[in-house]
Structure formats: C-alpha cells, structure tokens
Design an enzyme around this catalytic site. Structure first.
Site, PDB file in Angstrom:
ATOM      1  N   CYS A  19       7.674   3.815   6.037  1.00 50.89           N
ATOM      2  CA  CYS A  19       6.891   3.703   4.826  1.00 50.89           C
ATOM      3  C   CYS A  19       7.631   3.423   3.566  1.00 50.89           C
ATOM      4  CB  CYS A  19       5.764   5.194   4.472  1.00 50.89           C
ATOM      5  SG  CYS A  19       6.828   6.521   4.318  1.00 50.89           S
ATOM      6  N   CYS A  70       0.876  -1.100   0.064  1.00 53.21           N
ATOM      7  CA  CYS A  70       0.253   0.237   0.043  1.00 53.21           C
ATOM      8  C   CYS A  70       0.857   1.297   0.131  1.00 53.21           C
ATOM      9  CB  CYS A  70      -0.796  -0.137   1.130  1.00 53.21           C
ATOM     10  SG  CYS A  70      -2.132   1.264   1.208  1.00 53.21           S
ATOM     11  N   CYS A  71       1.854   1.260   0.771  1.00 55.80           N
ATOM     12  CA  CYS A  71       2.612   2.464   0.802  1.00 55.80           C
ATOM     13  C   CYS A  71       3.348   2.560  -0.538  1.00 55.80           C
ATOM     14  CB  CYS A  71       3.675   2.317   2.077  1.00 55.80           C
ATOM     15  SG  CYS A  71       3.103   2.501   3.608  1.00 55.80           S
ATOM     16  N   CYS A  79      -3.751   3.672   9.683  1.00 53.37           N
ATOM     17  CA  CYS A  79      -2.456   3.358  10.198  1.00 53.37           C
ATOM     18  C   CYS A  79      -2.068   4.255  11.371  1.00 53.37           C
ATOM     19  CB  CYS A  79      -1.330   3.024   9.096  1.00 53.37           C
ATOM     20  SG  CYS A  79      -1.892   2.253   7.567  1.00 53.37           S
TER      21      CYS A  79
HETATM   22  S1  SF4 Z   1       0.332   4.434   5.708  1.00 53.41           S
HETATM   23 FE1  SF4 Z   1      -1.249   2.940   5.724  1.00 53.41          FE
HETATM   24  S2  SF4 Z   1      -2.845   3.727   4.326  1.00 53.41           S
HETATM   25 FE2  SF4 Z   1      -1.040   5.064   4.195  1.00 53.41          FE
HETATM   26  S3  SF4 Z   1      -0.170   4.192   2.262  1.00 53.41           S
HETATM   27 FE3  SF4 Z   1       1.037   3.270   4.109  1.00 53.41          FE
HETATM   28  S4  SF4 Z   1      -0.374   1.418   4.293  1.00 53.41           S
HETATM   29 FE4  SF4 Z   1      -1.459   2.387   2.995  1.00 53.41          FE
END
Ligand code: SF4
Length: 226
Positions: free
Chosen positions: A222, A113-114, A199
């Site tokens: 991240c 996701c990041c 998160c």
């Molecule tokens: S912090 Fe969480 S929601 Fe944001 S990009 Fe990363 S995994 Fe995705």
C-alpha cells in the site's frame, strides 16, 4: 502533503549494528530498546489484523502510542475489533482519517487511493516523532524478505523498528493461542490478511495468505513500507 519534521540522521552503520544485535533477541527486548531510546517519540502503527505486536508492546509499556489509519473503507468487523483491543489494553490510541471525502478512487487508481487514505495520514501520525514501530514480517511477501529489525526510514526521516520481522505465521498463531488474544472476526472466515473491504477477499486452502489483497492487480503493497 504533510512531511515529518527533520530528525537528525543517525550513524547508519551504528544503526545496522544495533539491528544485527537485536536480530536474535525476543521481540519484547527490541521494543524495550526502542522505548528506552525514543520514549514518547515512538509510535506503534497497527492495521489491527491481529493484536500480537500491541500485546508485546503493552508488556513493555502501556503508554506507547498506537496509531490506527482509518481509511474509511475498513470492514465493520475491523472497526469492532479496534474497540475490543482498545478496551482490553486501555490503549493510548490515535485514529487518523484521510483528508479526503469518500470516493471511488480505489476502482481505477488504487495507488492514489492508498496514498490519500494510508500514506498521507501516516505522515501526519509521525509528525514530530523520532521512530515508528510496525508488525511487518519477512515471511509475508518477497518484498519484505530482507526487512531489518531496525533501520533508517529514508522517505520519512525517522527510525523504523520491526520487532517481529523474524516471526512466521506459526509464531503468530502460537503466540495468539498462548496469550489467549482476541482474534479478528474475519480470521475464521478465510481472511488470512485483512485490509480495506474493496481490496480484500478470503483465500482458499493452499493459497498465499496475501493473495486476497488487491487480487487480480499488480499491486502487493500500500506504500506504507516503501
Ligand atoms: S487498500 Fe484499497 S480501499 Fe484501502 S486505501 Fe488502498 S486502494 Fe483504497
């Protein structure tokens, strides 16, 4: 995935020497050096948890490009704060969105996701640039404890500048108060470090300020600062 254009690799020993020279200089002098070296090819990436680095940079030059990575999972308060800061400084602001649809990847694949929502959009933001500037601070995490002021970002092939790397949390608080800077509205609700809403949770008194990020997971970064 987009890649940044190849930028000639500088003399790394020379860059390390510059970093040592700037180690005890005020943050505005670090930013001035970067602005003089890279001009329009310098980008400031901000998470808009606060606007300390932006305020410092705007004291040097108000045309420095500021980039915000809109992951599509920011708190509404963060998006509101971005507009407050944009208006306050009349920012040269560029907002990057992910090239993906809303999904639930954060539930079972936060690294992926990041990657799609932060790391890849940052690469697009840095395309054709020579240097990027961040608000990374050594006191934030063990992984950041030895971050130099200036370094070569090997993965992205450009110079990385951390003007407030040496600042403590108290320095941030003091500067914010001295300059009467607007604060993120979640600060006084216990959010010591603010990322995406899925998160991020508030922290309790005495907890590590970053404990509210990816709480319960073996994840502390991240990928932007790898
Ligand atoms: S912090 Fe969480 S929601 Fe944001 S990009 Fe990363 S995994 Fe995705």
């Amino acid at each position: 995935m987009t890649t940044t254009e190849a930028v000639a690799v500088p003399d790394l020993a020379e860059l390390a020497g510059i970093s040592r020279q700037l180690e005890h200089q005020p943050a505005t002098e670090v930013i001035r050096w970067a602005h003089e070296q890279f001009g329009d090819d310098l980008v400031l990436a901000s998470s808009f948890q606060d606007c300390v680095l932006i305020d410092l940079a705007m004291r040097v030059s108000n045309d420095i490009e500021v980039v915000f990575l809109d992951t599509q999972y920011h708190f509404a308060e963060t998006l509101w704060y971005v507009e407050q800061v944009r208006n306050r400084y009349d920012l040269n602001l560029r907002v990057l969105e992910p090239e993906t649809h809303a999904d639930d990847r954060w539930l079972d694949d936060p690294d992926g996701c990041c990657k799609f929502r932060k790391v890849e959009p940052l690469l697009r933001a840095l395309e054709g640039k020579a240097a990027w500037m961040t608000g990374l601070r050594r006191s934030e995490t063990a992984q950041r404890a030895s971050a130099p002021i200036v370094s070569w970002d090997l993965g992205r092939s450009l110079v990385k500048v951390n003007p407030i790397a040496t600042w403590s949390d108290l320095d941030i608080t003091g500067y914010t108060q001295d300059r009467a800077l607007p604060e993120h509205p979640l600060r006084d609700r216990g959010y010591a470090s603010i990322g995406c809403w899925p998160c991020t949770r508030p922290v309790h008194d005495g907890e590590d300020p970053r404990a509210g990020r990816w709480a319960g997971l073996d994840k502390v970064e991240c990928g932007l600062h790898d």
